[in-house]
Design a protein around this motif. Sequence first.
Motif, PDB file in Angstrom:
ATOM      1  N   SER A  51       7.791  -6.018   1.370  1.00  0.00           N
ATOM      2  CA  SER A  51       7.333  -4.765   0.765  1.00  0.00           C
ATOM      3  C   SER A  51       6.055  -4.986  -0.034  1.00  0.00           C
ATOM      4  O   SER A  51       5.142  -4.158  -0.003  1.00  0.00           O
ATOM      5  N   CYS A  52       5.986  -6.105  -0.720  1.00  0.00           N
ATOM      6  CA  CYS A  52       4.802  -6.433  -1.503  1.00  0.00           C
ATOM      7  C   CYS A  52       3.592  -6.654  -0.585  1.00  0.00           C
ATOM      8  O   CYS A  52       2.484  -6.193  -0.889  1.00  0.00           O
ATOM      9  N   LYS A  54       3.160  -5.274   2.277  1.00  0.00           N
ATOM     10  CA  LYS A  54       2.793  -3.934   2.744  1.00  0.00           C
ATOM     11  C   LYS A  54       1.997  -3.188   1.670  1.00  0.00           C
ATOM     12  O   LYS A  54       1.064  -2.454   1.981  1.00  0.00           O
ATOM     13  N   GLU A  55       2.357  -3.363   0.400  1.00  0.00           N
ATOM     14  CA  GLU A  55       1.608  -2.737  -0.695  1.00  0.00           C
ATOM     15  C   GLU A  55       0.179  -3.271  -0.734  1.00  0.00           C
ATOM     16  O   GLU A  55      -0.771  -2.503  -0.928  1.00  0.00           O
ATOM     17  N   ARG A  58      -1.683  -1.712   2.242  1.00  0.00           N
ATOM     18  CA  ARG A  58      -1.976  -0.297   2.011  1.00  0.00           C
ATOM     19  C   ARG A  58      -3.112  -0.120   1.008  1.00  0.00           C
ATOM     20  O   ARG A  58      -4.033   0.662   1.226  1.00  0.00           O
ATOM     21  N   ALA A  59      -3.051  -0.870  -0.099  1.00  0.00           N
ATOM     22  CA  ALA A  59      -4.079  -0.752  -1.135  1.00  0.00           C
ATOM     23  C   ALA A  59      -5.432  -1.238  -0.619  1.00  0.00           C
ATOM     24  O   ALA A  59      -6.464  -0.627  -0.910  1.00  0.00           O
ATOM     25  N   LEU A  79      -4.525  -1.740  -7.739  1.00  0.00           N
ATOM     26  CA  LEU A  79      -3.179  -1.764  -7.147  1.00  0.00           C
ATOM     27  C   LEU A  79      -3.012  -2.984  -6.246  1.00  0.00           C
ATOM     28  O   LEU A  79      -1.956  -3.621  -6.227  1.00  0.00           O
ATOM     29  N   ALA A  83      -0.304  -5.988  -6.756  1.00  0.00           N
ATOM     30  CA  ALA A  83       0.630  -6.370  -5.692  1.00  0.00           C
ATOM     31  C   ALA A  83       0.464  -7.842  -5.330  1.00  0.00           C
ATOM     32  O   ALA A  83       1.449  -8.526  -5.040  1.00  0.00           O
TER      33      ALA A  83
END
Length: 160
Positions: A51-52, A54-55, A58-59, A79, A83
Amino acid sequence: MATQIITLVGVLIGALTSYFATTMTERTKLRHLMATRWDERKLDTYIEYVSCIKEIQRAAMDAGRARDEGEDASAALALMEEAENKRSVLFETFVLLSDEKAAAAAHAVNQRAWELLRAARRPSNGAAPLRSIPLVETLNVLHEAARSDLTITGNAPASR
């Protein structure tokens, strides 16, 4: 008197047999409980780590998109950095809990994430160069290794 001794020896053997059987059963239960506990911790760590990542992705993409549109990318970059700091800490737990194959896959994901971070930090790069970094492929390898480590069987869909 001999029959009393035989009876006493029989009771003693029965008690010892019962004690050893109970001890073995309890040890087996404890081993199973510990294995289950560590598998739950592994699963949680694997989910948090992915998940991290992916963050971060995304950022970084948001930062590239903002730059392409001539907007301020500082919020997306902040962000992304947050992350990345979280990923760094989670990675240590990941390596401690995982098997060698999953740890090697996570190292490869780290390499791709760092490439993405470097590209996103450069002011001249936009979203197009960021898309060329093959993070999804390395995540798919990580998913497969994690499923193997957790002994999860069956077909899993590819990550997006």
